[in-house]
Scaffold this motif. Structure first.
Motif, PDB file in Angstrom:
ATOM      1  N   GLY A  82      32.289  32.745  31.307  1.00  0.00           N
ATOM      2  CA  GLY A  82      31.669  32.717  32.639  1.00  0.00           C
ATOM      3  C   GLY A  82      32.630  32.183  33.674  1.00  0.00           C
ATOM      4  O   GLY A  82      33.578  31.463  33.354  1.00  0.00           O
ATOM      5  N   SER A  83      32.368  32.561  34.912  1.00  0.00           N
ATOM      6  CA  SER A  83      33.244  32.161  36.010  1.00  0.00           C
ATOM      7  C   SER A  83      32.822  30.799  36.530  1.00  0.00           C
ATOM      8  O   SER A  83      31.677  30.384  36.348  1.00  0.00           O
ATOM      9  CB  SER A  83      33.114  33.214  37.099  1.00  0.00           C
ATOM     10  OG  SER A  83      34.177  33.142  37.990  1.00  0.00           O
ATOM     11  N   ALA A  84      33.754  30.104  37.174  1.00  0.00           N
ATOM     12  CA  ALA A  84      33.460  28.830  37.857  1.00  0.00           C
ATOM     13  C   ALA A  84      32.745  27.826  36.944  1.00  0.00           C
ATOM     14  O   ALA A  84      31.666  27.336  37.253  1.00  0.00           O
ATOM     15  CB  ALA A  84      32.635  29.094  39.115  1.00  0.00           C
ATOM     16  N   THR A 115      45.306  33.416  29.330  1.00  0.00           N
ATOM     17  CA  THR A 115      44.158  33.160  30.212  1.00  0.00           C
ATOM     18  C   THR A 115      44.084  34.279  31.252  1.00  0.00           C
ATOM     19  O   THR A 115      45.085  34.935  31.568  1.00  0.00           O
ATOM     20  CB  THR A 115      44.223  31.815  30.975  1.00  0.00           C
ATOM     21  OG1 THR A 115      45.246  31.911  31.949  1.00  0.00           O
ATOM     22  CG2 THR A 115      44.470  30.654  30.067  1.00  0.00           C
ATOM     23  N   GLU A 116      42.883  34.435  31.770  1.00  0.00           N
ATOM     24  CA  GLU A 116      42.639  35.459  32.805  1.00  0.00           C
ATOM     25  C   GLU A 116      41.986  34.806  34.014  1.00  0.00           C
ATOM     26  O   GLU A 116      41.027  35.330  34.572  1.00  0.00           O
ATOM     27  CB  GLU A 116      41.705  36.539  32.243  1.00  0.00           C
ATOM     28  CG  GLU A 116      42.291  37.341  31.102  1.00  0.00           C
ATOM     29  CD  GLU A 116      41.291  38.299  30.463  1.00  0.00           C
ATOM     30  OE1 GLU A 116      40.073  38.133  30.682  1.00  0.00           O
ATOM     31  OE2 GLU A 116      41.721  39.202  29.742  1.00  0.00           O
ATOM     32  N   SER A 117      42.493  33.636  34.427  1.00  0.00           N
ATOM     33  CA  SER A 117      41.870  32.948  35.565  1.00  0.00           C
ATOM     34  C   SER A 117      42.094  33.725  36.850  1.00  0.00           C
ATOM     35  O   SER A 117      43.243  34.058  37.173  1.00  0.00           O
ATOM     36  CB  SER A 117      42.460  31.551  35.725  1.00  0.00           C
ATOM     37  OG  SER A 117      41.801  30.699  34.853  1.00  0.00           O
ATOM     38  N   GLY A 118      41.029  33.982  37.566  1.00  0.00           N
ATOM     39  CA  GLY A 118      41.158  34.734  38.808  1.00  0.00           C
ATOM     40  C   GLY A 118      40.849  33.876  40.018  1.00  0.00           C
ATOM     41  O   GLY A 118      41.671  33.723  40.937  1.00  0.00           O
ATOM     42  N   ARG A 119      39.681  33.309  40.006  1.00  0.00           N
ATOM     43  CA  ARG A 119      39.231  32.475  41.124  1.00  0.00           C
ATOM     44  C   ARG A 119      40.239  31.358  41.416  1.00  0.00           C
ATOM     45  O   ARG A 119      40.605  31.112  42.557  1.00  0.00           O
ATOM     46  CB  ARG A 119      37.885  31.869  40.729  1.00  0.00           C
ATOM     47  CG  ARG A 119      37.142  31.153  41.808  1.00  0.00           C
ATOM     48  CD  ARG A 119      35.856  30.575  41.232  1.00  0.00           C
ATOM     49  NE  ARG A 119      34.946  31.588  40.769  1.00  0.00           N
ATOM     50  CZ  ARG A 119      34.119  32.288  41.546  1.00  0.00           C
ATOM     51  NH1 ARG A 119      34.094  32.056  42.841  1.00  0.00           N
ATOM     52  NH2 ARG A 119      33.304  33.191  41.039  1.00  0.00           N
ATOM     53  N   ALA A 139      38.909  34.933  46.555  1.00  0.00           N
ATOM     54  CA  ALA A 139      38.434  35.438  45.258  1.00  0.00           C
ATOM     55  C   ALA A 139      37.121  36.185  45.443  1.00  0.00           C
ATOM     56  O   ALA A 139      36.159  35.625  45.979  1.00  0.00           O
ATOM     57  CB  ALA A 139      38.224  34.279  44.280  1.00  0.00           C
ATOM     58  N   TYR A 140      37.102  37.407  45.041  1.00  0.00           N
ATOM     59  CA  TYR A 140      35.913  38.275  45.000  1.00  0.00           C
ATOM     60  C   TYR A 140      35.424  38.729  46.390  1.00  0.00           C
ATOM     61  O   TYR A 140      34.943  39.853  46.518  1.00  0.00           O
ATOM     62  CB  TYR A 140      34.740  37.607  44.249  1.00  0.00           C
ATOM     63  CG  TYR A 140      35.062  37.274  42.804  1.00  0.00           C
ATOM     64  CD1 TYR A 140      35.011  38.249  41.824  1.00  0.00           C
ATOM     65  CD2 TYR A 140      35.445  35.990  42.426  1.00  0.00           C
ATOM     66  CE1 TYR A 140      35.322  37.961  40.498  1.00  0.00           C
ATOM     67  CE2 TYR A 140      35.769  35.685  41.105  1.00  0.00           C
ATOM     68  CZ  TYR A 140      35.695  36.676  40.150  1.00  0.00           C
ATOM     69  OH  TYR A 140      36.015  36.390  38.841  1.00  0.00           O
ATOM     70  N   GLN A 141      35.519  37.894  47.432  1.00  0.00           N
ATOM     71  CA  GLN A 141      34.889  38.251  48.716  1.00  0.00           C
ATOM     72  C   GLN A 141      35.459  39.533  49.295  1.00  0.00           C
ATOM     73  O   GLN A 141      34.734  40.386  49.812  1.00  0.00           O
ATOM     74  CB  GLN A 141      35.038  37.107  49.736  1.00  0.00           C
ATOM     75  CG  GLN A 141      34.524  35.770  49.231  1.00  0.00           C
ATOM     76  CD  GLN A 141      33.214  35.897  48.509  1.00  0.00           C
ATOM     77  OE1 GLN A 141      32.216  36.251  49.097  1.00  0.00           O
ATOM     78  NE2 GLN A 141      33.208  35.639  47.211  1.00  0.00           N
TER      79      GLN A 141
HETATM   80  N1  PLP Z   1      38.178  37.700  32.578  1.00  0.00           N
HETATM   81  C1  PLP Z   1      37.000  38.342  32.440  1.00  0.00           C
HETATM   82  C2  PLP Z   1      36.772  39.151  31.228  1.00  0.00           C
HETATM   83  C3  PLP Z   1      36.006  38.231  33.425  1.00  0.00           C
HETATM   84  O1  PLP Z   1      34.856  38.876  33.273  1.00  0.00           O
HETATM   85  C4  PLP Z   1      36.271  37.439  34.579  1.00  0.00           C
HETATM   86  C5  PLP Z   1      35.277  37.289  35.640  1.00  0.00           C
HETATM   87  O2  PLP Z   1      34.143  37.539  35.570  1.00  0.00           O
HETATM   88  C6  PLP Z   1      37.504  36.803  34.686  1.00  0.00           C
HETATM   89  C7  PLP Z   1      38.443  36.954  33.664  1.00  0.00           C
HETATM   90  C8  PLP Z   1      37.861  35.959  35.882  1.00  0.00           C
HETATM   91  O3  PLP Z   1      37.112  34.798  35.936  1.00  0.00           O
HETATM   92  P1  PLP Z   1      37.441  33.685  37.027  1.00  0.00           P
HETATM   93  O4  PLP Z   1      37.619  34.361  38.315  1.00  0.00           O
HETATM   94  O5  PLP Z   1      36.292  32.783  36.980  1.00  0.00           O
HETATM   95  O6  PLP Z   1      38.689  32.980  36.577  1.00  0.00           O
END
Ligand code: PLP
Length: 598
Positions: free
Chosen positions: A235-237, A317-321, A515-517
Motif C-alpha cells: 500500500g501507498s503512504a 524498491t518501487e517508491s514513487g510518492r 506524486a499522482y496529482q
Molecule cells: N509499486 C506498486 C506495485 C504500486 O502499486 C505502487 C502504488 O500504488 C507503487 C509501487 C508506488 O507506491 P508509492 O507511491 O506509495 O511509493
C-alpha cells in the motif's frame, strides 16, 4: 507569526525569509521572483514549478539510506530501485528523473502497455525495468521485445494465467525470455489510506498454492532459471512500519522456501513502494524514521536468510510518492476575496433606516477591543434577522445590501481588534466569518486527491509572511462545481491575509503535488494541465526552463475528438473578419482566467 507548518513538511527544501518563501538551495531565490519572471513572459493562470534538484535529493536519500543499512549489517545483497511510472509519467518530470538516477542505475516500473513503451524508450540500458499490473499477450510480447533490445527487464506475474501467456510467447517467438517475478498475495496487509493493496483479499498477487503451481510450471518448461524476483506492495503512504515488518517476514520466508525448492536463480525481493511523505501542516504523522525503515528491511531479510540457510536477497524498491511528491509546487493567484465588495463606500444608508440597520451602524462605530467578539456575534445575529425580514418583504434590497456590508465591516474590525499572535481566539470564532478566496485553478485538475479522498496538502501564501494572516479561509476554485472548494476546517485551520487585490497581488503555493496529482487530474469544465516550468540551478543561479504552456482551448477540444475545423467554420459564418480574429485569439488561449491579477 504563522509559518504554515513549514518546519513539519518542507524538509528544509523551502524556507521563509524576509516575509517570502524561498528555495533553500544555491542562490536561494524566492518563489515570487520566479512567478514574476514567468508572468512577465505573459504566462497567466496556475503555474506548476518542478524542481529537479529535489528529485535528486530524494534519489540520493533513498540509495544512501539502504546502502548505509547494508554497510551497517554487512549485508551481502545489493540495493536497487525503480520509479513507478504511474506516479508521474510527464516528460518534464521523467527526463530529469532519469538523469538524476543515472549514477545509481535507477530504473523504471511500468504498469501498462503505454508505460512499458516509455520504459523501453527512455530507461538507461543496465538499469532495471519491472513490469506490474494485469497483462495481456501483447504486453508480455512487448516485454520479450524489450529483453531483445537489451533491457534488464523482469515481468512480475499477477496470476497463473500470465505465466501461461509467458510460456506461449516463449514458444511462439524466438525472442529471449525476460526475467520472471512473482507477486505474492500476503496475509499481512499495509497501513495508511491504500492499505487494501496488500492482504489476503488484495486485488493482485498469487496465493501460496498458486506460487507452488507457478514454480512447478516453470520447472516443467525448463524455465525455472528465469524466476528471479519475489514482489509485494502493501500500500501507498504507509504511516507506520509494523505492517511492513510483518510483510517482509512473510515474503522473506516465501523467497527462502522457493530457493530451497530449487529456484537457484531467485535472487531478489521487491518490496514495492509505500514510503510515506509528510503532508500535514499541523502535526507530524509519520511514525518512523526513513533510516529505521531501511534498517528494518535489511535486518529482517538478513535474519530470514540466515535462519533458512539461503543467500541474502538483493532488494528492489518501487517508491514513487517519496521520490516525486516534494519536487513539484503549484503556485496560483488569488483572484478575489468574497467580501471585497463589502466596503464602506458601497453603503446606501437612508435618512431613516430600519432599527436593526441603525443598531448595526452603532455596533460598527462603537466596537473596540473589549467588545469585539460580542459585537461581532451580535452583528451576525442581526444579519440573520434582517435577511428574514427581507424574505418577508419588510425591508428592501438597499437595506439588505447595507446589512451585509455593515456586518462584514464589523467582522473585519473585530478581527483586527482580536488579532493575536496565537490564533486561538480566531479559531473559536463562528464559521460564518470565513473569507472565501477565489483561486485561479481547478481542484479537479490540480489536486484530484483532495477532491477524491480529502488528501491533505501543505498550502500557504508565498508572500506576506511577515504579517499575521487574520482571515479563516475557504478556497474556491474556478470550476462551476461546488465540490471545487477547500472548505475551512477548524481542526486544520488555514488562515490567510486580508488584502485589497486591487492594490497588491497574492499567490498561494500548494506543495507536495509531484506524486499522482499530475496524471490523475481531470479536465472537469475543460480546465487542462497548468503551465509547467522546470527550475534548474546552474553555477548557483536559477534558470527557468522547458516552459510548457497550459493547453490551448482549441487543442483541448480536439483532444476530446471535436472536429476543430468545423468549430472554426461555424463560428466564422456570421462574423465579420475582425471579430472572428478576436474570437480566434481566444480560442488559442488556455482556459484559465487571464485578466488583471490572474
Ligand atoms: N509499486 C506498486 C506495485 C504500486 O502499486 C505502487 C502504488 O500504488 C507503487 C509501487 C508506488 O507506491 P508509492 O507511491 O506509495 O511509493
Amino acid at each position: 507569526m504563522n509559518n504554515y507548518g513549514i518546519d513539519i513538511w518542507a524538509d528544509d527544501n523551502f524556507i521563509i525569509e524576509d516575509g517570502v518563501v524561498k528555495i533553500n538551495y544555491a542562490s536561494k531565490p524566492s518563489l515570487i521572483e520566479m512567478v514574476k519572471e514567468i508572468r512577465e513572459q505573459d504566462y497567466k493562470g496556475p503555474l506548476l514549478f518542478r524542481f529537479p534538484h529535489l528529485i535528486q535529493k530524494q534519489i540520493d536519500k533513498l540509495f544512501n539510506l539502504y546502502n548505509n543499512a547494508i554497510d551497517e549489517y554487512n549485508y551481502k545483497g545489493k540495493f536497487n530501485a525503480v520509479f513507478p511510472l504511474k506516479v508521474n509519467q510527464l516528460p518534464n518530470f521523467i527526463h530529469p528523473l532519469i538523469k538524476c538516477g543515472e549514477k545509481y542505475n535507477y530504473g523504471l516500473e511500468a504498469g501498462s502497455k503505454a508505460e512499458l513503451f516509455l520504459a523501453m524508450t527512455y530507461n538507461k540500458y543496465g538499469s532495471p525495468i519491472t513490469v506490474n499490473g494485469f497483462k495481456d499477450k501483447e504486453m508480455i510480447h512487448l516485454a520479450f521485445i524489450a529483453k531483445k533490445m537489451g533491457h534488464d527487464i523482469t515481468v512480475i506475474i499477477e496470476g497463473l494465467n500470465e505465466l501461461e501467456t509467458i510460456l506461449e510467447v516463449e514458444k511462439e517467438t524466438n525472442l529471449p525470455t525476460p526475467s520472471i517475478g512473482i507477486r505474492v498475495r500476503l496475509f499481512n496487509s499495509g497501513s495508511g489510506a491504500w492499505a487494501k493493496s496488500g492482504g489476503i483479499d488484495a486485488k493482485f498477487g498469487l496465493s501460496s498454492t498458486e506460487i507452488l503451481e507457478a514454480f512447478e510450471m516453470l520447472e516443467e518448461n525448463n524455465l525455472s532459471d528465469m524466476l528471479t524476483m519475489i514482489h509485494f506492495h502493501i500500500g501507498s503512504a504507509m504511516n507506520t512500519i509494523k505492517p511492513l515488518k510483518n510483510a517482509l517476514k512473510e515474503a522473506g520466508h516465501i523467497y527462502a522456501e522457493l530457493k530451497n525448492l530449487g529456484a537457484t536463480k531467485l535472487n531478489a525481493i521487491n518490496i514495492g513502494g509505500g514510503l510515506a511523505v509528510e503532508y500535514s501542516q499541523f502535526q507530524r504523522t509519520l511514525q518512523y524514521s526513513l533510516q529505521e525503515f531501511a534498517n528494518d528491511v535489511i535486518f529482517t531479510l538478513k535474519n530470514i536468510a540466515k535462519q533458512k540457510g539461503v543467500e541474502e536477497p538483493n532488494i528492489f524498491t518501487e517508491s514513487g510518492r517519496f521520490i516525486s511528491a516534494s519536487s513539484t509546487v503549484l503556485i496560483t493567484p488569488v483572484l478575489e476575496l468574497f467580501t471585497a465588495e463589502f466596503d464602506e463606500e458601497h453603503l446606501r444608508l437612508k435618512e431613516i433606516n430600519p432599527p436593526l440597520i441603525e443598531e448595526l451602524r452603532d455596533l460598527y462605530n462603537d466596537i473596540n477591543s473589549k467588545t469585539a467578539l460580542e459585537y461581532m456575534h451580535d452583528s451576525i445575529d442581526h444579519l440573520d434577522s434582517l435577511l428574514k425580514l427581507f424574505d418577508l418583504g419588510y425591508i428592501d434590497l438597499e437595506d439588505r445590501s447595507n446589512a451585509e456590508i455593515l456586518t462584514n465591516l464589523i467582522i473585519k474590525k473585530a478581527i483586527w481588534f482580536l488579532e493575536v499572535d496565537d490564533y486561538d481566539e480566531l479559531k473559536r470564532i463562528d464559521n460564518k466569518i470565513q473569507e472565501k478566496y477565489l483561486v485561479n485553478f481547478s481542484i479537479f485538475q490540480s489536486l484530484p486527491d483532495f477532491w477524491g479522498i480529502k488528501q491533505e496538502f501543505p498550502i500557504m501564501p508565498i508572500t506576506h509572511l511577515n504579517k499575521n494572516p487574520t482571515r479563516s479561509a475557504s478556497l474556491w476554485d474556478i470550476t462551476c462545481d461546488s465540490d471545487g472548494e477547500i472548505g475551512f476546517d477548524p481542526n486544520k485551520p488555514l488562515f490567510l491575509h486580508d488584502l485589497d487585490l486591487k492594490k497588491e497581488e497574492y499567490y498561494l503555493g500548494f506543495f507536495h503535488v509531484g506524486a499522482y496529482q499530475d496524471i490523475l487530474g481531470m479536465r472537469h469544465n475543460l480546465f487542462s494541465h497548468p503551465t509547467e516550468i522546470n527550475v534548474i540551478f546552474e553555477n548557483n543561479e536559477v534558470k527557468l526552463e522547458n516552459i510548457l504552456e497550459s493547453q490551448k482551448i482549441i487543442d483541448i477540444l480536439e483532444d476530446i475528438d471535436y472536429d476543430t475545423k468545423q468549430i472554426k467554420e461555424v463560428l466564422k459564418k456570421n462574423l465579420d473578419n475582425n471579430t472572428y480574429k478576436i474570437l480566434k485569439k481566444y480560442l488559442h488561449d488556455n482556459s484559465y482566467l487571464k485578466t488583471t491579477w490572474s
